[in-house]
Design an enzyme around this catalytic site. Structure first.
Site, PDB file in Angstrom:
ATOM      1  N   TYR A  52     -18.825  -1.886   7.937  1.00 48.88           N
ATOM      2  CA  TYR A  52     -18.229  -1.273   9.126  1.00 48.88           C
ATOM      3  C   TYR A  52     -18.434  -2.137  10.367  1.00 48.88           C
ATOM      4  CZ  TYR A  52     -16.812   2.713   6.416  1.00 48.88           C
ATOM      5  OH  TYR A  52     -16.165   3.491   5.488  1.00 48.88           O
ATOM      6  N   GLN A  90      -5.321   9.723  10.515  1.00 52.49           N
ATOM      7  CA  GLN A  90      -6.368   9.464   9.520  1.00 52.49           C
ATOM      8  C   GLN A  90      -7.112   8.185   9.897  1.00 52.49           C
ATOM      9  OE1 GLN A  90      -4.709  10.184   5.277  1.00 52.49           O
ATOM     10  NE2 GLN A  90      -2.921   9.909   6.565  1.00 52.49           N
ATOM     11  N   ASN A  91      -6.572   7.466  10.879  1.00 55.74           N
ATOM     12  CA  ASN A  91      -7.152   6.166  11.223  1.00 55.74           C
ATOM     13  C   ASN A  91      -8.407   6.330  12.054  1.00 55.74           C
ATOM     14  OD1 ASN A  91      -4.927   5.206   9.932  1.00 55.74           O
ATOM     15  ND2 ASN A  91      -3.809   4.652  11.795  1.00 55.74           N
ATOM     16  N   HIS A 108     -10.465  11.666  10.222  1.00 54.76           N
ATOM     17  CA  HIS A 108     -11.427  10.884   9.436  1.00 54.76           C
ATOM     18  C   HIS A 108     -12.444  10.163  10.323  1.00 54.76           C
ATOM     19  CE1 HIS A 108      -8.500  10.718   5.734  1.00 54.76           C
ATOM     20  NE2 HIS A 108      -9.080  11.894   5.892  1.00 54.76           N
ATOM     21  N   CYS A 116     -25.499  10.656  14.353  1.00 53.47           N
ATOM     22  CA  CYS A 116     -26.904  10.756  13.959  1.00 53.47           C
ATOM     23  C   CYS A 116     -27.034  11.741  12.801  1.00 53.47           C
ATOM     24  CB  CYS A 116     -27.764  11.211  15.138  1.00 53.47           C
ATOM     25  SG  CYS A 116     -29.491  11.437  14.653  1.00 53.47           S
ATOM     26  N   CYS A 119     -29.758  14.694  14.123  1.00 54.34           N
ATOM     27  CA  CYS A 119     -29.445  15.727  15.130  1.00 54.34           C
ATOM     28  C   CYS A 119     -27.945  15.964  15.283  1.00 54.34           C
ATOM     29  CB  CYS A 119     -30.072  15.362  16.481  1.00 54.34           C
ATOM     30  SG  CYS A 119     -29.248  14.014  17.329  1.00 54.34           S
ATOM     31  N   CYS A 138     -32.146  12.009  19.941  1.00 50.15           N
ATOM     32  CA  CYS A 138     -33.349  12.639  19.376  1.00 50.15           C
ATOM     33  C   CYS A 138     -34.491  11.649  19.144  1.00 50.15           C
ATOM     34  CB  CYS A 138     -33.026  13.376  18.080  1.00 50.15           C
ATOM     35  SG  CYS A 138     -32.619  12.276  16.705  1.00 50.15           S
ATOM     36  N   SER A 177       0.044   6.565   2.613  1.00 44.60           N
ATOM     37  CA  SER A 177       0.475   6.527   1.207  1.00 44.60           C
ATOM     38  C   SER A 177       0.576   7.910   0.589  1.00 44.60           C
ATOM     39  CB  SER A 177      -0.514   5.688   0.400  1.00 44.60           C
ATOM     40  OG  SER A 177      -1.806   6.261   0.467  1.00 44.60           O
TER      41      SER A 177
HETATM   42  C1  BJW Z   1       3.286   0.381   6.412  1.00 49.50           C
HETATM   43  C2  BJW Z   1       3.159  -0.906   6.864  1.00 49.50           C
HETATM   44  C3  BJW Z   1       3.886  -1.220   8.003  1.00 49.50           C
HETATM   45  C4  BJW Z   1       1.958  -0.780   5.140  1.00 49.50           C
HETATM   46  N1  BJW Z   1       4.638  -0.294   8.586  1.00 49.50           N
HETATM   47  N2  BJW Z   1       4.044   1.297   7.001  1.00 49.50           N
HETATM   48  C5  BJW Z   1      -8.529  14.671  -7.000  1.00 49.50           C
HETATM   49  C6  BJW Z   1      -7.358  15.297  -6.565  1.00 49.50           C
HETATM   50  C7  BJW Z   1      -7.203  15.675  -5.234  1.00 49.50           C
HETATM   51  C8  BJW Z   1      -8.187  15.408  -4.300  1.00 49.50           C
HETATM   52  C9  BJW Z   1      -9.341  14.785  -4.727  1.00 49.50           C
HETATM   53  C10 BJW Z   1      -9.501  14.431  -6.054  1.00 49.50           C
HETATM   54  N3  BJW Z   1     -10.724  13.832  -6.172  1.00 49.50           N
HETATM   55  C11 BJW Z   1     -11.307  13.802  -4.956  1.00 49.50           C
HETATM   56  C12 BJW Z   1     -10.477  14.384  -4.053  1.00 49.50           C
HETATM   57  C13 BJW Z   1     -10.686  14.553  -2.599  1.00 49.50           C
HETATM   58  C14 BJW Z   1     -10.607  13.220  -1.860  1.00 49.50           C
HETATM   59  C15 BJW Z   1      -9.302  12.534  -2.239  1.00 49.50           C
HETATM   60  O1  BJW Z   1      -8.249  12.839  -1.719  1.00 49.50           O
HETATM   61  N4  BJW Z   1      -9.351  11.550  -3.114  1.00 49.50           N
HETATM   62  C16 BJW Z   1      -8.136  10.872  -3.573  1.00 49.50           C
HETATM   63  C17 BJW Z   1      -8.379   9.380  -3.572  1.00 49.50           C
HETATM   64  C18 BJW Z   1      -7.759  11.442  -4.921  1.00 49.50           C
HETATM   65  N5  BJW Z   1     -10.646  13.548  -0.453  1.00 49.50           N
HETATM   66  C19 BJW Z   1     -11.798  13.688   0.196  1.00 49.50           C
HETATM   67  O2  BJW Z   1     -12.876  13.513  -0.336  1.00 49.50           O
HETATM   68  C20 BJW Z   1     -11.693  14.123   1.642  1.00 49.50           C
HETATM   69  N6  BJW Z   1     -12.485  15.247   1.873  1.00 49.50           N
HETATM   70  C21 BJW Z   1     -12.266  16.428   1.255  1.00 49.50           C
HETATM   71  O3  BJW Z   1     -11.391  16.585   0.428  1.00 49.50           O
HETATM   72  O4  BJW Z   1     -13.086  17.411   1.683  1.00 49.50           O
HETATM   73  C22 BJW Z   1     -12.987  18.666   1.057  1.00 49.50           C
HETATM   74  C23 BJW Z   1     -14.276  19.007   0.409  1.00 49.50           C
HETATM   75  C24 BJW Z   1     -15.433  18.350   0.722  1.00 49.50           C
HETATM   76  C25 BJW Z   1     -16.604  18.676   0.127  1.00 49.50           C
HETATM   77  C26 BJW Z   1     -16.625  19.677  -0.818  1.00 49.50           C
HETATM   78  C27 BJW Z   1     -15.454  20.343  -1.143  1.00 49.50           C
HETATM   79  C28 BJW Z   1     -14.279  20.011  -0.518  1.00 49.50           C
HETATM   80  C29 BJW Z   1     -12.201  13.029   2.570  1.00 49.50           C
HETATM   81  C30 BJW Z   1     -11.336  11.833   2.528  1.00 49.50           C
HETATM   82  C31 BJW Z   1     -11.943  10.729   3.380  1.00 49.50           C
HETATM   83  C32 BJW Z   1     -11.112   9.474   3.357  1.00 49.50           C
HETATM   84  N7  BJW Z   1     -11.835   8.415   3.948  1.00 49.50           N
HETATM   85  C33 BJW Z   1     -11.172   7.129   4.112  1.00 49.50           C
HETATM   86  C34 BJW Z   1     -12.186   6.137   4.673  1.00 49.50           C
HETATM   87  C35 BJW Z   1     -12.491   6.430   6.142  1.00 49.50           C
HETATM   88  C36 BJW Z   1     -13.379   5.418   6.755  1.00 49.50           C
HETATM   89  C37 BJW Z   1     -12.870   4.005   6.610  1.00 49.50           C
HETATM   90  O5  BJW Z   1     -11.812   3.645   7.161  1.00 49.50           O
HETATM   91  O6  BJW Z   1     -13.550   3.227   5.949  1.00 49.50           O
HETATM   92  O7  BJW Z   1     -10.060   7.274   4.987  1.00 49.50           O
HETATM   93  S1  BJW Z   1     -10.434   6.499   2.606  1.00 49.50           S
HETATM   94  C38 BJW Z   1      -9.027   5.819   3.385  1.00 49.50           C
HETATM   95  O8  BJW Z   1      -7.846   6.509   2.894  1.00 49.50           O
HETATM   96  C39 BJW Z   1      -9.156   6.167   4.870  1.00 49.50           C
HETATM   97  C40 BJW Z   1      -7.749   6.574   5.205  1.00 49.50           C
HETATM   98  O9  BJW Z   1      -7.729   7.367   6.363  1.00 49.50           O
HETATM   99  C41 BJW Z   1      -7.285   7.288   3.971  1.00 49.50           C
HETATM  100  C42 BJW Z   1      -5.789   7.368   3.828  1.00 49.50           C
HETATM  101  O10 BJW Z   1      -5.228   6.098   3.658  1.00 49.50           O
HETATM  102  P1  BJW Z   1      -3.824   5.753   4.325  1.00 49.50           P
HETATM  103  O11 BJW Z   1      -3.933   5.767   5.790  1.00 49.50           O
HETATM  104  O12 BJW Z   1      -2.765   6.565   3.727  1.00 49.50           O
HETATM  105  O13 BJW Z   1      -3.679   4.189   3.902  1.00 49.50           O
HETATM  106  P2  BJW Z   1      -3.063   3.583   2.565  1.00 49.50           P
HETATM  107  O14 BJW Z   1      -3.513   2.173   2.484  1.00 49.50           O
HETATM  108  O15 BJW Z   1      -3.326   4.429   1.404  1.00 49.50           O
HETATM  109  O16 BJW Z   1      -1.472   3.633   2.822  1.00 49.50           O
HETATM  110  C43 BJW Z   1      -0.874   2.805   3.796  1.00 49.50           C
HETATM  111  C44 BJW Z   1       0.613   3.120   3.853  1.00 49.50           C
HETATM  112  O17 BJW Z   1       1.177   2.346   4.909  1.00 49.50           O
HETATM  113  C45 BJW Z   1       1.380   2.718   2.570  1.00 49.50           C
HETATM  114  O18 BJW Z   1       2.257   3.778   2.217  1.00 49.50           O
HETATM  115  C46 BJW Z   1       2.176   1.483   2.983  1.00 49.50           C
HETATM  116  O19 BJW Z   1       3.448   1.397   2.342  1.00 49.50           O
HETATM  117  C47 BJW Z   1       2.348   1.705   4.465  1.00 49.50           C
HETATM  118  N8  BJW Z   1       2.486   0.474   5.232  1.00 49.50           N
HETATM  119  N9  BJW Z   1       2.303  -1.597   5.987  1.00 49.50           N
HETATM  120  C48 BJW Z   1       4.682   0.970   8.013  1.00 49.50           C
HETATM  121  N10 BJW Z   1       3.841  -2.478   8.537  1.00 49.50           N
HETATM  122 ZN    ZN Z   2     -30.288  12.036  16.716  1.00 51.19          ZN
END
Ligand code: BJW
Ligand code: ZN
Length: 234
Positions: A52, A90-91, A108, A116, A119, A138, A177
């Protein structure tokens, strides 16, 4: 008019910030299970900090692009007409804010904040984090993490997001995506509420079938064109 906009990594791609699941994306180079889960952080916090820290440096050098600016223009125009934009991103970057968007919901979390684990304090953070840092609130040692939502963690403000979606007349998904839930499910939720759905992306997303309309192309071209068309069509 009230518009709900969901953005993903594609909107910041042309600002030089990597997407996740494209062939040259972040998860093609790094294993998300070793970097973006609470278990990974518990196992090797310094490794996660370094990942990060590197991305924070990249963000500080990046600038907003015409797609971020077009969404700020949409918000200004709709607010002036007693409507508005709920910009749910999501960014973890701050490019929407730097382009002028006033109300941005970071479901996200934010890379330029620390959290922290003792706390719960969230604080601005533009410097590298390490296991040696102390929480300013804290005073605990070895307790700061990036304020980002990892897999298995609850995204921020779920109730606020769902309320804003219910109050909107148009749902627009940009540069995501459709692979990560709960965000990937919002288009179906919008449909079930009878809200019109629109996708703007480089290519059809995983849930492209759920959108009423779509515009495909690079965000820097497609988003300004979409905003201009929307404002002119009313
Ligand atoms: C362009 C372009 C250009 C390119 N112009 N376009 C099975 C089924 C269903 C759900 C789950 C499952 N197993 C687990 C889960 C839940 C899980 C999940 O969804 N997993 C999947 C992978 C299956 N989700 C979670 O865990 C979430 N929490 C949750 O569900 O809580 C509920 C719960 C919790 C506890 C107990 C019980 C319930 C949390 C998800 C957290 C995601 N975190 C990240 C990292 C954040 C920090 C970091 O940045 O490092 O977030 S992962 C990453 O993916 C990041 C993004 O925000 C997120 C989404 O990605 P995004 O933005 O869509 O990017 P890409 O790369 O996927 O797509 C880019 C798009 O842009 C593409 O379409 C390209 O074509 C396009 N593009 N260039 C326009 N120039
Ligand atoms: Zn603290």
């Amino acid at each position: 008019m009230h518009v709900f906009v969901l953005t993903g990594a594609g909107i910041s791609a042309e600002s030089g910030l990597g997407t996740f699941r494209d062939t040259d994306g972040v998860w093609a180079k790094f294993d998300p299970m070793k970097l973006a889960t609470p278990e990974a952080f518990a196992r090797d916090p310094q490794h996660v900090h370094e990942f990060y820290n590197h991305r924070r440096c990249g963000l500080l050098a990046a600038v907003p692009n015409p797609a971020h600016q077009a969404l700020a223009r949409l918000e200004r125009q709709l607010v002036a007409e007693a409507g508005g934009v709920f910009l749910c991103t999501q960014n973890i970057d701050d490019l929407h804010e730097r382009a002028g968007s006033r109300h941005v919901h970071h479901m996200h979390g934010e890379l330029l904040k620390s959290l922290c684990t003792r706390c719960g304090a969230r604080a601005p953070c533009t410097h590298d984090l390490s296991i040696l840092d102390t929480c300013a609130s804290c005073g605990s040692l070895n307790c700061l993490r990036p304020d980002v939502v990892w897999f298995g963690e609850m995204p921020y403000g779920m109730e606020e997001i769902e309320a804003a979606l219910e109050a909107s007349e148009l749902f627009v998904s940009i540069g995501t995506s459709g692979a990560v839930y709960p965000a990937a499910g919002y288009v179906e939720l919008a449909r079930s509420l009878g809200i019109e759905t629109f996708e703007v992306n480089l290519a059809p997303s995983e849930n492209a079938h759920a959108f009423d309309r779509a515009l495909y192309g690079p965000a820097t071209e497609a988003v300004p064109a979409f905003v201009t068309e929307l404002l002119e069509a009313r």
